[in-house]
Structures are given as C-alpha cells and as structure tokens.
Design a protein around this motif. Sequence first.
Motif, short mmCIF file in Angstrom:
data_model
loop_
_atom_site.label_atom_id
_atom_site.label_comp_id
_atom_site.label_asym_id
_atom_site.label_seq_id
_atom_site.Cartn_x
_atom_site.Cartn_y
_atom_site.Cartn_z
N SER A 2 13.19 3.94 2.18
CA SER A 2 14.15 4.25 3.24
C SER A 2 15.55 3.76 2.89
CB SER A 2 13.71 3.60 4.56
OG SER A 2 12.47 4.11 4.98
N THR A 3 16.54 4.45 3.44
CA THR A 3 17.94 4.09 3.25
C THR A 3 18.49 3.49 4.53
OG1 THR A 3 18.32 5.85 1.63
CG2 THR A 3 20.26 5.02 2.81
N GLY A 4 19.31 2.46 4.40
CA GLY A 4 19.98 1.87 5.55
C GLY A 4 21.49 1.93 5.36
N LEU A 5 22.17 2.51 6.31
CA LEU A 5 23.63 2.54 6.32
C LEU A 5 24.12 1.71 7.50
CD1 LEU A 5 24.49 6.33 5.73
CD2 LEU A 5 24.30 4.50 4.03
N SER A 6 25.29 1.07 7.35
CA SER A 6 25.84 0.35 8.49
C SER A 6 27.33 0.65 8.63
CB SER A 6 25.61 -1.15 8.37
OG SER A 6 26.45 -1.74 7.40
N VAL A 7 27.75 0.75 9.91
CA VAL A 7 29.13 1.05 10.27
C VAL A 7 29.55 0.03 11.33
CG1 VAL A 7 30.69 2.73 11.32
CG2 VAL A 7 28.86 3.51 9.80
N HIS A 8 30.72 -0.60 11.12
CA HIS A 8 31.13 -1.69 12.01
C HIS A 8 32.58 -1.49 12.44
CE1 HIS A 8 27.37 -3.49 10.82
NE2 HIS A 8 27.70 -3.19 9.57
N ILE A 9 32.80 -1.54 13.75
CA ILE A 9 34.09 -1.24 14.36
C ILE A 9 34.54 -2.46 15.16
CG2 ILE A 9 35.33 0.34 15.89
CD1 ILE A 9 32.84 2.25 15.48
N ALA A 43 20.94 -7.87 4.39
CA ALA A 43 19.66 -7.20 4.66
C ALA A 43 19.44 -5.98 3.77
CB ALA A 43 19.58 -6.81 6.14
N GLY A 44 20.40 -5.65 2.94
CA GLY A 44 20.23 -4.53 2.02
C GLY A 44 20.78 -3.21 2.47
N PHE A 45 21.57 -3.21 3.56
CA PHE A 45 22.19 -1.97 4.02
C PHE A 45 23.35 -1.60 3.09
CE2 PHE A 45 19.94 -3.14 7.79
CZ PHE A 45 19.78 -2.00 8.56
N ASP A 46 23.63 -0.31 3.01
CA ASP A 46 24.83 0.19 2.37
C ASP A 46 25.94 0.10 3.42
OD1 ASP A 46 26.84 1.51 1.06
OD2 ASP A 46 25.73 3.36 0.70
N VAL A 47 26.87 -0.84 3.25
CA VAL A 47 27.84 -1.17 4.29
C VAL A 47 29.17 -0.47 4.02
CG1 VAL A 47 29.04 -3.04 5.47
CG2 VAL A 47 26.75 -3.43 4.52
N THR A 48 29.65 0.29 5.00
CA THR A 48 30.99 0.86 4.91
C THR A 48 32.01 -0.24 5.20
OG1 THR A 48 31.03 1.49 7.24
CG2 THR A 48 30.18 3.11 5.69
N ASP A 49 33.22 -0.09 4.69
CA ASP A 49 34.26 -1.06 5.00
C ASP A 49 34.47 -1.09 6.52
OD1 ASP A 49 34.69 -1.66 2.34
OD2 ASP A 49 36.30 -0.19 2.11
N PRO A 50 34.47 -2.28 7.13
CA PRO A 50 34.65 -2.34 8.58
C PRO A 50 35.93 -1.63 9.02
CG PRO A 50 33.95 -4.48 7.76
CD PRO A 50 34.23 -3.63 6.56
N LEU A 51 35.83 -0.90 10.12
CA LEU A 51 36.98 -0.20 10.70
C LEU A 51 37.63 -1.14 11.69
CD1 LEU A 51 35.28 3.29 11.27
CD2 LEU A 51 36.77 2.60 9.39
N LEU A 52 38.75 -1.73 11.28
CA LEU A 52 39.39 -2.77 12.06
C LEU A 52 40.71 -2.27 12.64
CD1 LEU A 52 38.84 -5.78 9.62
CD2 LEU A 52 37.32 -4.95 11.44
N SER A 53 40.88 -2.47 13.94
CA SER A 53 42.10 -2.18 14.71
C SER A 53 42.74 -0.85 14.31
CB SER A 53 43.04 -3.37 14.65
OG SER A 53 42.44 -4.48 15.32
N PRO A 54 43.84 -0.80 13.52
CA PRO A 54 44.51 0.48 13.29
C PRO A 54 43.63 1.50 12.56
CG PRO A 54 45.63 -1.28 12.07
CD PRO A 54 44.59 -1.92 12.91
N ALA A 55 42.64 1.03 11.80
CA ALA A 55 41.75 1.95 11.09
C ALA A 55 40.71 2.58 12.01
CB ALA A 55 41.05 1.23 9.94
N ALA A 56 40.52 1.99 13.19
CA ALA A 56 39.46 2.46 14.10
C ALA A 56 40.01 3.53 15.04
CB ALA A 56 38.89 1.29 14.89
#
Length: 284
Positions: A2-9, A43-56
């Motif tokens: 299985s693949t794990g992706l993560s997105v953080h805002i 945990a082994g997720f493929d993590v996108t760069d966090p979307l912080l303030s102006p990027a979100a």
Amino acid sequence: MSTGLSVHIGLNQVDPAAYEGWSGELGACEQDAVDMAGIADAAGFDVTDPLLSPAATAETVTATLEAAAGRLAEGDILFLTYSGHGGQVPDLNHDETGDRLDETWVLHDRQLVDDELFELFGKFAKGVRIWLLSDSCHSGTVARRLPELLSAQELDRRFSTADPAEVGRRIRVMPQSVQSAVYRRDRDAYDRIQNTRTAKDLAKIDASVLQISGCQDNQTSADGIVNGLFTATLLEVWRGGAFAGSYRGLHREIVKRMPPDQTPHLFQVGAANSAFARQRPFTI
C-alpha cells in the motif's frame, strides 16, 4: 504494498484583502502542520511540502488533493490535516440537516466550503482510506458569545488573559462580523459553489473517510504557543509512537484530556469500512 500520501495545511494568517481587512493571525497552526508532517514521514508516508499560510490557497489545496486522488488506489491511504480558522456560510443545497450552515476552512485567499472538500473526496478510488484531522473551529456565533459566557477569572485561566478581545485572537474561528461581511461581498461565488453541488452528489464517495475534528460543530478550538490544544493533546497521547491503540482509542484518549467546552469529534463518511477505525493510527 500500500501507498501512503500525506498533505498538511497550516495558516497563521490569511490575506486581509480577501477577508475585509481581517488577517486572522494565529500562533501555532503552521507548527501543527509541520509536526503532523514529521509524524507522517516517520511512519513511511510520502509527505508533500506543508502548505503554510500564503501557500495554502484554495487552488493549491484543490490541486494537491486532486493529484493525490490520481495516485492512490484501493488499499492506499491519504493522511490529511488542516490547522487554522474555521468559518461558516449559509447552506443552500440542504445537505446540512442541523444548523443549516456549511462549515469552511479559512484558506489564504478564500474559504473552502465543506461541500467542495467532500466533492474532492469523491474523486478518490473505491477502497482508499482517508484520515482527516481538522484543528479548527466550526462555529462563529459561539466564538462571538464566548466572552459573555465566561467570567474574567475563567478567561484568564483558560487563555492567560481576561481581555475578551485577546480571546478572539486565541481561538480558531472567523469572527461573526467578518463572516457576514465576507459572505455579503462574495455571496455570488459562495452560492455558486453550493448550487453546483447537491446532497446526492456529496454521497458519492467511494473512499472511506475517517475524521477526528478538534471540536464539535458548536464549539471553538483553542490556539496555543507551540501547537493548538487539540494537536498538542494528540501529540501527548501519541507519545512519539508509543501509543498502541486504534483510531477510536486515540480519539477516546484525546477526549479524556480535553476541557469540556472543546470535545473532539470522530465520524466516518463515504464507503463503510468498520475495520478502518480499529486500525492503529498512521498505519499504511
């Protein structure tokens, strides 16, 4: 496998031009996003760069989730977190049976209506698991009344200040006056978002979505110095991975440690998957 992706805002501020001069300053939302990304990475997720303030922005968040939907297949998992202000707009497509208000994420350039979020979830394949953590408020009216309901001593104990104006900068909700002004100005856009989506459309989610929110719809979420109260409590329970229970167990332990006026809520939407809530958190 299985693949794990993560997105953080995480938003410590928004564009004042988009919110009638209100910048929505908070202190800990960006750190919430960074800390959740760190756990996901461990945990082994493929993590996108966090979307912080102006990027979100609404466009970037939408594009990021659409890209994730294009990558994930049955058995895969998306870990999605949001930390910032919550807002509300009137419910026009009658998919809210309670308060007749749609909840929103207050992104940098505009609010993302929950109808839009669920439509994005509908793009994920059958059998995908989506775990969503939302550390934000879901009620503007309660935030406006909070200083009236609590004594100066209680305000000082809970927020280290007895000044109601300062409390408004410590909770993650768009003020009612701003909410009303923004909706009046941008009503056509927000109405169009809802009018193109029906309750029937929102039910077409083949993925299994498990959400733990920072509070109930009629409550507010507290900000903090390092992390928001909900995120800080989650990190306390998780203990760097020492926690061995399930998603439901994680929710129960968080609730035990939270004040009575901020009760995290766990619920599931989309395809039924009773085993999902029994899994260990952050398991790919």
